[in-house]
Design a protein around this motif. Structure first.
Motif, mmCIF file in Angstrom:
data_model
loop_
_atom_site.group_PDB
_atom_site.id
_atom_site.type_symbol
_atom_site.label_atom_id
_atom_site.label_comp_id
_atom_site.label_asym_id
_atom_site.label_seq_id
_atom_site.Cartn_x
_atom_site.Cartn_y
_atom_site.Cartn_z
ATOM 1 N N ARG A 14 37.036 39.928 46.449
ATOM 2 C CA ARG A 14 35.782 40.475 45.914
ATOM 3 C C ARG A 14 34.936 39.404 45.230
ATOM 4 O O ARG A 14 33.765 39.234 45.578
ATOM 5 N N CYS A 43 45.891 52.756 40.496
ATOM 6 C CA CYS A 43 46.544 52.421 41.765
ATOM 7 C C CYS A 43 48.049 52.682 41.681
ATOM 8 O O CYS A 43 48.651 53.175 42.639
ATOM 9 N N LEU A 73 34.392 46.713 49.166
ATOM 10 C CA LEU A 73 35.500 45.780 48.917
ATOM 11 C C LEU A 73 36.462 46.342 47.874
ATOM 12 O O LEU A 73 37.687 46.257 48.047
ATOM 13 N N THR A 74 35.923 46.919 46.806
ATOM 14 C CA THR A 74 36.777 47.494 45.767
ATOM 15 C C THR A 74 37.621 48.632 46.332
ATOM 16 O O THR A 74 38.829 48.729 46.037
ATOM 17 N N ILE A 102 40.349 47.081 48.561
ATOM 18 C CA ILE A 102 41.393 46.450 47.745
ATOM 19 C C ILE A 102 42.270 47.527 47.112
ATOM 20 O O ILE A 102 43.507 47.417 47.115
ATOM 21 N N THR A 103 41.646 48.567 46.587
ATOM 22 C CA THR A 103 42.390 49.667 45.968
ATOM 23 C C THR A 103 43.342 50.299 46.978
ATOM 24 O O THR A 103 44.533 50.507 46.680
ATOM 25 N N LEU A 108 49.013 40.636 45.618
ATOM 26 C CA LEU A 108 48.041 41.684 45.302
ATOM 27 C C LEU A 108 46.847 41.100 44.538
ATOM 28 O O LEU A 108 45.697 41.474 44.782
ATOM 29 N N VAL A 166 44.685 39.274 47.049
ATOM 30 C CA VAL A 166 43.891 40.224 47.833
ATOM 31 C C VAL A 166 42.647 40.633 47.041
ATOM 32 O O VAL A 166 41.543 40.682 47.574
ATOM 33 N N ALA A 167 42.820 40.901 45.763
ATOM 34 C CA ALA A 167 41.691 41.329 44.932
ATOM 35 C C ALA A 167 40.664 40.219 44.737
ATOM 36 O O ALA A 167 39.481 40.491 44.524
ATOM 37 N N THR A 172 44.526 48.941 49.688
ATOM 38 C CA THR A 172 45.560 47.947 50.016
ATOM 39 C C THR A 172 46.644 47.926 48.953
ATOM 40 O O THR A 172 47.838 47.914 49.268
ATOM 41 N N TRP A 173 46.250 47.929 47.686
ATOM 42 C CA TRP A 173 47.225 47.927 46.593
ATOM 43 C C TRP A 173 48.105 49.170 46.651
ATOM 44 O O TRP A 173 49.327 49.080 46.533
ATOM 45 N N TYR A 231 44.707 39.807 37.956
ATOM 46 C CA TYR A 231 43.393 39.700 38.574
ATOM 47 C C TYR A 231 42.337 39.405 37.506
ATOM 48 O O TYR A 231 41.482 38.543 37.682
#
Length: 141
Positions: free
Chosen positions: A31, A126, A52-53, A56-57, A24, A27-28, A59-60, A83
């Protein structure tokens, strides 16, 4: 009625799915990678970082909400803090190499605590959403 006594926080943290937290975090890191490589500027600021944010959010939330992770909130809190720490280290290493001078939170130590807190809040948000998703699926955390 739940008669189980909750585990101490230290024990719960040791039981986190570390590979998932690392994944995770990775993934972040997309950005800042977009920013460092100039892709954010090429694709258009401020829209690219925002998109992107959001990606990512999502995805998390989906990664944890659709999994059987034992501690969804703690997992995403840990990902948020990891992160923040990763961006702190990366900015400290990459900014002197790319610009010739230290930039980012290490150059402005007053920014370190807000950096960690903001990403902790992001992880909490998240995590709460992932718990909500799990409850919608009938899984109790």
């Amino acid at each position: 009625m739940n008669t189980d006594t909750p585990l101490p926080l230290a024990q719960r943290l040791r039981g986190l799915n570390r590979p998932l937290v690392i994944a995770l975090t990775a993934v972040a890191l997309v950005r800042p990678l977009f920013s460092v490589t100039g892709l954010s500027e090429a694709l258009g600021k401020p829209l690219t970082p925002v998109v992107l944010t959001l990606a990512i959010t999502l995805t998390w939330i989906l990664a944890v909400g659709l999994s059987r992770v034992r501690e969804p909130l703690l997992t995403l809190l840990a990902a948020g803090v990891m992160y923040a720490l990763a961006t702190l280290v990366l900015s400290g290493v990459l900014s002197p190499l790319l610009t010739g001078k230290l930039q980012g939170p290490l150059a402005q130590p007053m920014a370190i605590i807000p950096l960690i807190l903001i990403n902790l809040v992001w992880g909490a948000f998240c995590g709460a959403c992932a718990i909500g998703l799990r409850r919608m699926r009938g899984i109790r955390s």
